[in-house]
Design a protein around this motif. Structure first.
Motif, short mmCIF file in Angstrom:
data_model
loop_
_atom_site.label_atom_id
_atom_site.label_comp_id
_atom_site.label_asym_id
_atom_site.label_seq_id
_atom_site.Cartn_x
_atom_site.Cartn_y
_atom_site.Cartn_z
N PRO A 218 -8.14 11.53 10.18
CA PRO A 218 -6.87 11.26 9.50
C PRO A 218 -6.49 9.78 9.51
O PRO A 218 -5.81 9.30 8.59
N LEU A 219 -6.95 9.04 10.52
CA LEU A 219 -6.60 7.61 10.62
C LEU A 219 -7.32 6.75 9.60
O LEU A 219 -6.93 5.61 9.35
N THR A 220 -8.41 7.29 9.02
CA THR A 220 -9.20 6.52 8.06
C THR A 220 -9.20 7.18 6.68
O THR A 220 -10.08 6.91 5.86
N SER A 221 -8.22 8.05 6.45
CA SER A 221 -8.10 8.74 5.17
C SER A 221 -6.68 8.57 4.65
O SER A 221 -5.94 9.53 4.45
N LYS A 222 -6.31 7.31 4.46
CA LYS A 222 -4.93 6.96 4.11
C LYS A 222 -4.90 6.07 2.87
O LYS A 222 -5.86 5.38 2.55
N VAL A 223 -3.74 6.08 2.20
CA VAL A 223 -3.58 5.33 0.96
C VAL A 223 -2.21 4.66 0.93
O VAL A 223 -1.21 5.26 1.32
N ALA A 224 -2.19 3.42 0.44
CA ALA A 224 -0.94 2.71 0.16
C ALA A 224 -0.86 2.46 -1.33
O ALA A 224 -1.82 1.96 -1.93
N VAL A 225 0.27 2.82 -1.92
CA VAL A 225 0.53 2.56 -3.34
C VAL A 225 1.68 1.55 -3.40
O VAL A 225 2.77 1.81 -2.89
N VAL A 226 1.43 0.41 -4.04
CA VAL A 226 2.36 -0.72 -3.98
C VAL A 226 2.72 -1.17 -5.39
O VAL A 226 1.88 -1.19 -6.29
N LYS A 227 3.99 -1.55 -5.55
CA LYS A 227 4.43 -2.08 -6.84
C LYS A 227 5.57 -3.07 -6.62
O LYS A 227 6.22 -3.04 -5.56
N PRO A 228 5.83 -3.95 -7.58
CA PRO A 228 6.98 -4.86 -7.46
C PRO A 228 8.26 -4.03 -7.37
O PRO A 228 8.39 -3.00 -8.02
N SER A 229 9.19 -4.48 -6.54
CA SER A 229 10.42 -3.72 -6.34
C SER A 229 11.51 -4.18 -7.29
O SER A 229 11.66 -5.37 -7.57
#
Length: 361
Positions: free
Chosen positions: A59-70
């Motif tokens: 679980p520690l290596t199966s992660k995602v970050a979705v980023v956008k301008p705020s």
């Protein structure tokens, strides 16, 4: 799904003691079900080995970050954390992740969402999962992110440049209140526990309540089927009490088993996240546990050695050392005039691993 993308630009990064893919929101499918299916494909889930994807079978290596301008006042970027399950076809946004957060500010600078402002660049991140803010301070000499440095965090070999993260107003991030039941101690299935949410919903329970020493290895605890069944029964009952509803398919609340510190820290932990035992402890999970240490009569307060906590009386700050299987994580608590927690800060590191394109199928 003719317009379903089979690939997307991605920056793979280690953030704190976790690792995963960082994406611009605009590069992912805008339909949630299609986005989740794509992320399952690139991670190789569901499969315990994740052999057909980028995930590391943990679980520690199966992660995602979705980023956008705020578009929010006072924030530079919005960050959505997604946990991709390893052995189940589940992608969930029901929790935050402070380790993956450590890579969000460097990613935002790398992708041009935020301009470097000097030797250190402050990036204010709005955390979509919980509706709160964090300020990340990133070394940017010469206008570029510097990943090399002498900062060391337990659970990660070697050193890297320091990224300081200050969390703002995290109490009740997912549960609506720091103590969703209003109690420092609740009894569930004959066990005394603290149900707390200071950035991460956590059930805190003393090791001796479970017949444990508290220094067992994560592998030993995972192999204890009776313990795992007991913890899951506890978690399922705690879910509605924490305003989380049915948590059978959720990755929260976590369960942190606390015991007397063995390395001179405040207390020792073994944390289930929720079905695997963490090799370390999550950042926001550590903040919740550290906060529990300050609740009179709680299991954590009963065990904690607060005499080891560093205090800064002029600034009204206290540093608590939360021990875990591979070391410790220091949490700096900012207290108000009545000694309630106002904010918490931690030190993390991050490293860029590759910048390219990932493929579905």
């Amino acid at each position: 799904m003719s317009d379903y993308p089979l690939s997307a630009p991605c920056l793979w990064m280690r953030g704190g003691t976790s690792k995963g893919g960082y994406f611009l929101a605009s590069d992912l499918p805008q339909v949630e079900s299609e986005r989740d299916e794509f992320l399952l494909q690139i991670m190789g889930s569901p499969d315990v080995k994740q052999i057909d994807g980028m995930g590391g079978a943990n679980p520690l290596t199966s992660k995602v970050a979705v980023v956008k301008p705020s578009e929010r006042e006072g924030a530079d970027v919005d960050y959505l954390f997604l946990q991709v399950f390893v052995d189940q076809a589940i992608v969930t946004d029901k929790q935050n992740c402070g380790n993956i957060l450590a890579g969000v500010a460097p990613f935002a600078i790398e992708k041009g969402l935020v301009s470097a402002t000097g030797d250190v660049t402050d990036v204010t991140v709005y955390m979509e999962n919980t509706g709160q803010y964090a300020v990340c301070r990133v070394p940017t000499p010469d206008g570029k992110v510097n990943y090399r440095g002498d900062a060391r965090i337990d659970g990660v070999p070697g050193t890297a440049s320091r990224i300081e993260i200050e969390f703002k107003d995290t109490a009740g991030s997912s549960c609506g209140a720091l103590l969703p039941t209003g109690n420092a101690v609740d009894e569930i299935n004959g066990l005394n526990v603290t149900l707390i949410d200071n950035g991460m919903p956590v059930i805190v329970i003393a090791a001796d309540e479970l017949g444990l020493r508290g220094n067992e290895s994560p592998q030993q605890l995972e192999e204890n089927k009776e313990l795992r069944s007991q913890l899951e029964a506890l978690r399922l009952k705690a879910g509605p009490m924490m305003n989380l509803g049915d948590v059978s398919a959720l990755s929260v609340p976590k369960l942190s088993i606390v015991s007397t510190a063995t390395q001179g820290g405040t207390l020792n932990t073994r944390t289930f996240i929720p079905h695997r035992c963490h090799d370390a402890i999550g950042v926001l999970g550590a903040v919740s546990v550290a906060t529990a240490c300050l609740l009179e009569g709680s299991p954590a307060e009963r065990i904690a050695n607060l005499q080891t906590a560093s205090t800064f009386s002029l600034e009204n700050k206290m540093t608590l050392s939360i021990e875990h299987p591979t070391g410790e994580l220091s949490v700096v608590m900012q207290l108000d005039e009545t000694n309630n927690v106002k904010s918490a800060a931690i030190l993390r590191t991050a490293r860029k691993l590759f910048d390219g394109v990932v493929f579905g199928h």
